[in-house]
Motif scaffolding. Sequence first.
Motif, PDB file in Angstrom:
ATOM      1  N   LEU A 143       6.955  14.660  11.248  1.00  0.00           N
ATOM      2  CA  LEU A 143       5.808  15.079  10.440  1.00  0.00           C
ATOM      3  C   LEU A 143       4.478  14.761  11.108  1.00  0.00           C
ATOM      4  N   GLY A 144       4.462  13.749  11.977  1.00  0.00           N
ATOM      5  CA  GLY A 144       3.207  13.387  12.622  1.00  0.00           C
ATOM      6  C   GLY A 144       2.167  12.841  11.669  1.00  0.00           C
ATOM      7  N   LEU A 145       2.629  12.257  10.564  1.00  0.00           N
ATOM      8  CA  LEU A 145       1.701  11.742   9.551  1.00  0.00           C
ATOM      9  C   LEU A 145       1.222  10.347   9.905  1.00  0.00           C
ATOM     10  N   SER A 146      -0.030  10.078   9.616  1.00  0.00           N
ATOM     11  CA  SER A 146      -0.520   8.713   9.725  1.00  0.00           C
ATOM     12  C   SER A 146       0.031   7.912   8.552  1.00  0.00           C
ATOM     13  N   PRO A 147       0.571   6.703   8.798  1.00  0.00           N
ATOM     14  CA  PRO A 147       1.057   5.893   7.678  1.00  0.00           C
ATOM     15  C   PRO A 147      -0.067   5.311   6.838  1.00  0.00           C
ATOM     16  N   LEU A 148      -1.305   5.429   7.308  1.00  0.00           N
ATOM     17  CA  LEU A 148      -2.448   4.852   6.598  1.00  0.00           C
ATOM     18  C   LEU A 148      -3.330   5.987   6.088  1.00  0.00           C
ATOM     19  N   THR A 149      -3.355   6.173   4.773  1.00  0.00           N
ATOM     20  CA  THR A 149      -4.144   7.239   4.171  1.00  0.00           C
ATOM     21  C   THR A 149      -5.549   6.731   3.819  1.00  0.00           C
ATOM     22  N   ALA A 150      -6.402   7.679   3.424  1.00  0.00           N
ATOM     23  CA  ALA A 150      -7.754   7.294   2.998  1.00  0.00           C
ATOM     24  C   ALA A 150      -7.685   6.366   1.787  1.00  0.00           C
ATOM     25  N   LYS A 151      -6.757   6.631   0.876  1.00  0.00           N
ATOM     26  CA  LYS A 151      -6.588   5.742  -0.286  1.00  0.00           C
ATOM     27  C   LYS A 151      -6.195   4.338   0.172  1.00  0.00           C
ATOM     28  N   ASP A 152      -5.274   4.252   1.121  1.00  0.00           N
ATOM     29  CA  ASP A 152      -4.849   2.941   1.623  1.00  0.00           C
ATOM     30  C   ASP A 152      -6.030   2.178   2.215  1.00  0.00           C
ATOM     31  N   GLU A 153      -6.855   2.871   2.982  1.00  0.00           N
ATOM     32  CA  GLU A 153      -8.010   2.205   3.604  1.00  0.00           C
ATOM     33  C   GLU A 153      -8.939   1.648   2.542  1.00  0.00           C
ATOM     34  N   ASN A 154      -9.148   2.399   1.466  1.00  0.00           N
ATOM     35  CA  ASN A 154      -9.987   1.897   0.374  1.00  0.00           C
ATOM     36  C   ASN A 154      -9.337   0.701  -0.328  1.00  0.00           C
ATOM     37  N   GLY A 187      24.683  19.159 -11.307  1.00  0.00           N
ATOM     38  CA  GLY A 187      23.409  19.743 -10.904  1.00  0.00           C
ATOM     39  C   GLY A 187      22.249  18.774 -11.020  1.00  0.00           C
ATOM     40  N   VAL A 188      21.118  19.187 -10.472  1.00  0.00           N
ATOM     41  CA  VAL A 188      19.921  18.347 -10.412  1.00  0.00           C
ATOM     42  C   VAL A 188      18.739  19.143 -10.935  1.00  0.00           C
ATOM     43  N   LYS A 189      17.955  18.533 -11.818  1.00  0.00           N
ATOM     44  CA  LYS A 189      16.743  19.187 -12.308  1.00  0.00           C
ATOM     45  C   LYS A 189      15.631  19.077 -11.272  1.00  0.00           C
ATOM     46  N   LEU A 190      14.872  20.142 -11.121  1.00  0.00           N
ATOM     47  CA  LEU A 190      13.704  20.125 -10.248  1.00  0.00           C
ATOM     48  C   LEU A 190      12.511  19.671 -11.065  1.00  0.00           C
ATOM     49  N   LYS A 191      11.921  18.531 -10.671  1.00  0.00           N
ATOM     50  CA  LYS A 191      10.806  17.949 -11.417  1.00  0.00           C
ATOM     51  C   LYS A 191       9.662  17.624 -10.471  1.00  0.00           C
ATOM     52  N   SER A 192       8.490  17.469 -11.033  1.00  0.00           N
ATOM     53  CA  SER A 192       7.344  17.032 -10.245  1.00  0.00           C
ATOM     54  C   SER A 192       7.424  15.532  -9.991  1.00  0.00           C
ATOM     55  N   GLU A 193       6.684  15.065  -8.979  1.00  0.00           N
ATOM     56  CA  GLU A 193       6.596  13.646  -8.622  1.00  0.00           C
ATOM     57  C   GLU A 193       7.925  13.044  -8.196  1.00  0.00           C
ATOM     58  N   LYS A 194       8.769  13.855  -7.575  1.00  0.00           N
ATOM     59  CA  LYS A 194      10.029  13.360  -7.015  1.00  0.00           C
ATOM     60  C   LYS A 194       9.928  13.365  -5.495  1.00  0.00           C
ATOM     61  N   GLY A 195      10.535  12.365  -4.870  1.00  0.00           N
ATOM     62  CA  GLY A 195      10.396  12.190  -3.435  1.00  0.00           C
ATOM     63  C   GLY A 195      11.182  13.203  -2.623  1.00  0.00           C
ATOM     64  N   LEU A 196      10.655  13.522  -1.451  1.00  0.00           N
ATOM     65  CA  LEU A 196      11.311  14.400  -0.484  1.00  0.00           C
ATOM     66  C   LEU A 196      11.463  13.646   0.825  1.00  0.00           C
ATOM     67  N   ASN A 197      12.627  13.776   1.451  1.00  0.00           N
ATOM     68  CA  ASN A 197      12.885  13.154   2.751  1.00  0.00           C
ATOM     69  C   ASN A 197      13.296  14.225   3.742  1.00  0.00           C
ATOM     70  N   ILE A 209       0.852  -1.195   0.000  1.00  0.00           N
ATOM     71  CA  ILE A 209       0.000   0.000   0.000  1.00  0.00           C
ATOM     72  C   ILE A 209       0.883   1.239   0.000  1.00  0.00           C
ATOM     73  N   ALA A 210       0.365   2.320  -0.576  1.00  0.00           N
ATOM     74  CA  ALA A 210       1.206   3.457  -0.946  1.00  0.00           C
ATOM     75  C   ALA A 210       1.672   4.278   0.249  1.00  0.00           C
ATOM     76  N   GLY A 211       0.798   4.490   1.244  1.00  0.00           N
ATOM     77  CA  GLY A 211       1.153   5.386   2.335  1.00  0.00           C
ATOM     78  C   GLY A 211       1.142   6.836   1.878  1.00  0.00           C
ATOM     79  N   PRO A 212       1.453   7.768   2.765  1.00  0.00           N
ATOM     80  CA  PRO A 212       1.453   9.190   2.380  1.00  0.00           C
ATOM     81  C   PRO A 212       2.587   9.489   1.406  1.00  0.00           C
ATOM     82  N   LYS A 213       2.253  10.163   0.325  1.00  0.00           N
ATOM     83  CA  LYS A 213       3.265  10.512  -0.671  1.00  0.00           C
ATOM     84  C   LYS A 213       3.877  11.866  -0.313  1.00  0.00           C
ATOM     85  N   ILE A 214       5.149  11.877  -0.046  1.00  0.00           N
ATOM     86  CA  ILE A 214       5.864  13.123   0.250  1.00  0.00           C
ATOM     87  C   ILE A 214       6.681  13.457  -0.994  1.00  0.00           C
TER      88      ILE A 214
END
Length: 498
Positions: free
Chosen positions: A311-322, A295-305, A205-210
């Motif tokens: 962050l206090g994020l729940s590892p289980l999102t609404a999408k995951d529950e579905n 150098g590094v290109k700035l692109k969409s859909e790239k991960g951030l750590n 399952i995907a979890g929160p996408k950062i």
Amino acid sequence: MMTDQPALPAPPSAEPADRLLADLIALRAAVLAEAGERLARLAPGGDAGAGIHNLANYLALRGHDLRPLQRRLMSRGLSSLGRLESRVLPTLDAVIEAAAALAGAPSPTAAPDPAAFFAGETRLAAEADRLLGEAPGHRRTRIMVTLPSEAAGDPGLVIDLARRGMDVARINCAHDGSIAWRAMAAHVRTASSLTGRRLTVLMDIAGPKIRTEAVATPDKKARIAAGDAIRFVAEGEPRPTADAPFSAVVSLPDLVTRLAVGDRVRYDDGKLEGVVESLAPGEAVVRVRRAKTGGVKLKSEKGLNLPDTALGLSPLTAKDENDLATVIECADMLGYSFVSRPEDLDLLEDALARRGATESRLGLVAKIERPEAVRNLPALIARASGRRPFGVMIARGDLAAEIGFERLAEMQEEILWICEAAGVPAVWATQVLEDLVKDGVPSRGEMTDAAMAARAECVMLNKGPEVGRAIELIDRLLSRMDGHVFKKTPTLRALASW
């Protein structure tokens, strides 16, 4: 002559055997006392199995610096403490009995019989079979393969992977949808029937996408270098300025609002690292300290750590529950991303119970990818114990981006040790044979990395055009490595090259 090389440890001085025996007995007593305290924290209800008891003993033992004792044991042909992960007390008892014989003294402990001595190995093998399915006869480590999207419409692709040596099919629920997942799982069952082997399915399952979303750069070819500034925006549109010409909207507004000045931010699996320089409502400016050469290109859909940020994020999102409904229907195992605390496991169990999945058939694989998960690993294992088949995935991509590449090598070792001590199967994951999978030719370094995966119960290959060749290669490699080593223990097969 002066030298920069570290000196070898001094040889142990001659000592009476009874002194060595006394120190071993004292160490055993200290381990038992400290393990009792650890066990009370890991299993406060007192209901702990043999694996958790051994884990508590192992953590207690490894709280001591054993290097001087190891040298003293080695000089007498007694050293085996370096391979005791699955059998802490049995090993101590066996060494104490041998030391007592050397001292001509009665032993306060009795070495266990071979079945009891190796019971931890037996327990781990049984748990691996229960979670992952039985390993093929010629190798101990299973091969997991991430299925590409086209596998949903091509049963022959899945059958071919199985015939080449795939044991576990991974379905990444961050992509495609329930119709495709059901088709993939059905193809795996067909392949299982055709090959005469039980193949298992892990649904991750995907979890929160950062991640980054919309981005703005000075021009299409612009690359970020050390010294540049990036403005991260919680919502709306990117906001480039003269002092921060690169800007990105983030997928989770909390990512920006919880940052503090000085927090580190890593982008795209660590290709770039910066620190938060300033904050304003709904945005943060990050000054880049390090970036890939060129150098590094700035692109969409790239991960951030964010290794310094809670962050206090729940590892289980609404999408995951579905998605859980399809997982329960199709999978043998559920891959759980961003799990960090024992309470995260309770959260998942509650969600499964709401869908009627209270039985223990569905296995759980906790993905260890954040510093909190590493620190809490013993507590996570203890909380999961006895509920359902359980394993740990060393998610080395995110883990490296979180703790730093420099610490990854030692940390993946320590995670393997903790899992072995607890009798928990481990999955060695992320970029295994990546060059071979993508381009058809492996690098020398990744061949060595793949060989090291033989110490885990499962190794994961990602999708790619040459994944079939990668399966065949690692199948042969793992088979050969099994003849040389079991976990940390050399098995001393006869050498044939000399």
